[in-house]
Structures are given as C-alpha cells and as structure tokens.
Write a protein that holds these residues in place. Sequence first.
Motif, PDB file in Angstrom:
ATOM      1  N   ALA A 167      -5.700   4.494  -2.930  1.00 60.12           N
ATOM      2  CA  ALA A 167      -6.067   3.378  -2.059  1.00 60.12           C
ATOM      3  C   ALA A 167      -7.310   3.673  -1.221  1.00 60.12           C
ATOM      4  O   ALA A 167      -8.104   2.766  -0.959  1.00 60.12           O
ATOM      5  N   TYR A 168      -7.519   4.937  -0.828  1.00 59.60           N
ATOM      6  CA  TYR A 168      -8.542   5.231   0.188  1.00 59.60           C
ATOM      7  C   TYR A 168      -9.714   6.092  -0.281  1.00 59.60           C
ATOM      8  O   TYR A 168     -10.754   6.130   0.392  1.00 59.60           O
ATOM      9  N   THR A 196     -11.807  -4.910   0.049  1.00 54.92           N
ATOM     10  CA  THR A 196     -10.470  -4.625  -0.480  1.00 54.92           C
ATOM     11  C   THR A 196     -10.380  -5.202  -1.877  1.00 54.92           C
ATOM     12  O   THR A 196     -10.628  -6.400  -2.086  1.00 54.92           O
ATOM     13  N   ILE A 227      -8.235  -1.851   4.826  1.00 52.80           N
ATOM     14  CA  ILE A 227      -7.621  -2.510   3.664  1.00 52.80           C
ATOM     15  C   ILE A 227      -6.925  -3.764   4.176  1.00 52.80           C
ATOM     16  O   ILE A 227      -6.216  -3.720   5.186  1.00 52.80           O
ATOM     17  N   VAL A 232       0.833  -1.210   0.000  1.00 48.34           N
ATOM     18  CA  VAL A 232       0.000   0.000   0.000  1.00 48.34           C
ATOM     19  C   VAL A 232       0.862   1.253   0.000  1.00 48.34           C
ATOM     20  O   VAL A 232       0.643   2.175  -0.802  1.00 48.34           O
ATOM     21  N   ARG A 275      -6.977  -1.098  -3.256  1.00 44.26           N
ATOM     22  CA  ARG A 275      -7.865  -0.013  -2.830  1.00 44.26           C
ATOM     23  C   ARG A 275      -9.047  -0.589  -2.066  1.00 44.26           C
ATOM     24  O   ARG A 275      -9.353  -1.781  -2.172  1.00 44.26           O
ATOM     25  N   VAL A 276      -9.721   0.258  -1.307  1.00 41.88           N
ATOM     26  CA  VAL A 276     -10.929  -0.134  -0.589  1.00 41.88           C
ATOM     27  C   VAL A 276     -12.116   0.555  -1.239  1.00 41.88           C
ATOM     28  O   VAL A 276     -12.069   1.745  -1.560  1.00 41.88           O
TER      29      VAL A 276
END
Length: 415
Positions: A97-98, A360, A321, A79, A370-371
């Motif tokens: 990622a978020y 995830t 994640i 990540v 990524r979430v």
Amino acid sequence: MKDNLKWTKSKVFLIAFNCILCVAIVVSSMMIVIDKSRIKNGAVYTSGESQTDVQNTQTASSNTARLMIAGDNTVYRTVFSQASEKAGENGYDFSGAYDGIKEVISKSDLAMINQNTVMDDKNEPSAAPDYNTPDQMLDKLIDLGFDVFNQANDHIMDMGLSGAINDIALFKMKEKQALLTGLFENREEMMKPQVTEINGIKFSFVGITESLGGFDTPDESDIGILDLSDTRASEDELNGTMKQLVENAKETADIVCVTVHWDDEEVAELSDYQQEVIDNLLGYGADIIIGTGKNEIGAFEYKDNGDGEQALIAPSLGKVISLEESAKSLLGGIADITVTKDSKTGQTSITAAKLIPTVTVYGEDYENVRVLPLSKCTEDIISKHGFAQEDEDFTYSFIKNYYNEKFGNSLEINY
C-alpha cells in the motif's frame, strides 16, 4: 641644427613613451583591483577559481534542509485487511500500500506525517466509525523515512483515553526513530518544545486539533493534547495555550511548524473560524502552518507572521490513502519545503515550497489499494482505476488539470 632636431625628436619620443608606459601601468593596476573585486563578489571566475569553488563558498555560508510533510494517514479496513493477507494472516505487511512513496520520502532530510488514527495494540484493529490501526503501521512509516508524527486529530480517542495512552507507549519504544507531537502523557510534557536539528537548522513541531471527534476529555484527565473544543477551558484560555506552545517552540528553534487538524472534512474551503485560527498562529510567529483533516488538498499561500517573515500555509494536504467517495479526495500530496539558514546572520527562511502530487490507486472492488506519486501513474493505470470504472470523468487528463489549476508553478512532478 640637425643635431638639435634629433635631440628634440628623441626627447619627445622618450617623454611620449614614458607617458604611455605610465598609463599602461595604471590601467593594469586598475584592472587587477577590479578583477579582484569581482572575484570577491562572485561576479566573475578565473582559471584559479572555478565556478564550482565559488558556489561551494557561497553554500558554506548557508545551511539548507529539505522538509517533506504528508497529509492524513487514515487507515481504512480494506487497507489493513489487504496488509493482513499480504502477511499470510501473520501480522500486517503494509508495503504494497505504501512503498510507492518510499522513493519520494527518501529524498527528504526530515519528513512528517499526520498519523490520523490511533495505534492501540491492546485492542483489535477497526475502522469507521471508530478507527484503530495495527501497530505495524508505525514500523512501515519509519521504514518509508518518516521521522515526525503528529497525532493531534479527531480519531486519537477512538479507543478511549486508555487507547491514546497505549499509543503514546508505542512511540516511547521507538523514540530514537520517531518524534511524536500533538499527543503527550500530560500537559507539562505538552508544553515542552519538540525540537530536532537537521543540517544546523532547528525545527520545532506543534500539533493542535479542532476537536476530538465528539470525545470529551474527562475532567480528571491530564493527558496532553490541545483540543480547541475542550469544554474544560474558555476560548481565551485555549488561545493562550496555543500562543504559549508556539512561543515556547520559537524560543528554541529556527522554524516552528504547526499542524492543525480541521473538522468538516468534506468541506474543502476553510471556515471563518478555521481562518481565524491560522491568523492567530501567524500572529504568534508560526513559520509553517499545515492543515489536516480535509479530504481535498488546498493551494499553498504565504502570509506575514508575527516576526515580519513570510510564513507558508498549506491549508490541506488531503489524505495519504483515500477511499472516500469523490474523485478529488483520491488526489493528495506531499509538501516539499526547502528551508535555508544564513550562517552569518542566523536568519532562517523558507526558500522554496512545492507539492509532490500523489494518487490513491486501486482496481475493481478496491483490489490492491496503494498510493503512488503522480509521476508513477500512467494513463493505462488510471484507465483501469476502480473509480474510473464508475465515473468516466476520472481520467489521467482530469487529474493533471486538477493539480495544474490548483498549484501551477508550485507543482513538482519530477521530485
């Protein structure tokens, strides 16, 4: 004779008319009284008072706040490496990622997350077994809309005592934007309630951890963290501290939310000891108990607390994640809790609790981790999931069934 008859008929008519008139007046008066009574009690609405007006009047008599709580933000090497690449090797950009959950968190009045890894800017970023997360992570979480950060967990001492102190210093620089709980410079600070007020409702947060992941706090250290495996104190003393933390918070807040970080992350069910901790917290008066540290989410339940109220227990919210090696560990969630305070009685209660499911997602070889909320996941996205390439049972249908079986009516897909 005819005149007398006429007079008699007229007299009867007049008396009958007056009687009818009196009855009509009485009935009309009763209807007015009844109508006013119904309006006062909100049972019916008139052209002079719309339904919206009455609802606004009822709402004015109570305050509500929407609290969202996310599980473990464990930051894996993959990540933060991808975040470094996204930033052109100049810092870390965690947006890829978020940002998938930013829309969710934006709908909260107050949001908390368990930041499960230390953020020590004096050491290089690292991952398992000793985690250290770039401090840009805090900026990203604030940007997402998180306000409260619990750091009583098993990785907070991964960079040693100095790493935890550096982490606290980072939060002090952001203290107007971020409330840190579960970790303090000293025990005296730990015992002070962490309170924030939203919509006239006061929330207090307490963080506890079952262990520090094998780290033993030095005898001379006064750092403020309640570690239930601390060998410097007896079990009774540790329970006494836990009780005092909750009671101090209860004196200053309407809602006390306690986060407990569990050991044995791969075991979904709570142990007898972990259940005993929950029972103790209920007895002390906790209103919301959030379990962290487990890889798999657990269904919500309600139990009476020491005040005779219904407390909400979320035994595990999983990971924000996850790159663990099981299908269920990829499925997390955000607790969406509505709290209501009656302005007349001052009584505050939890009036709704839902789980917003999150997944995830990544491609082959963990590309683009990524979430996403489940509502943004399609069958096509899941069919191309890196985990699905290895496990054909990991399907969109499997994910939906898993959440439905665990949460049923407590599931909130369209947040």
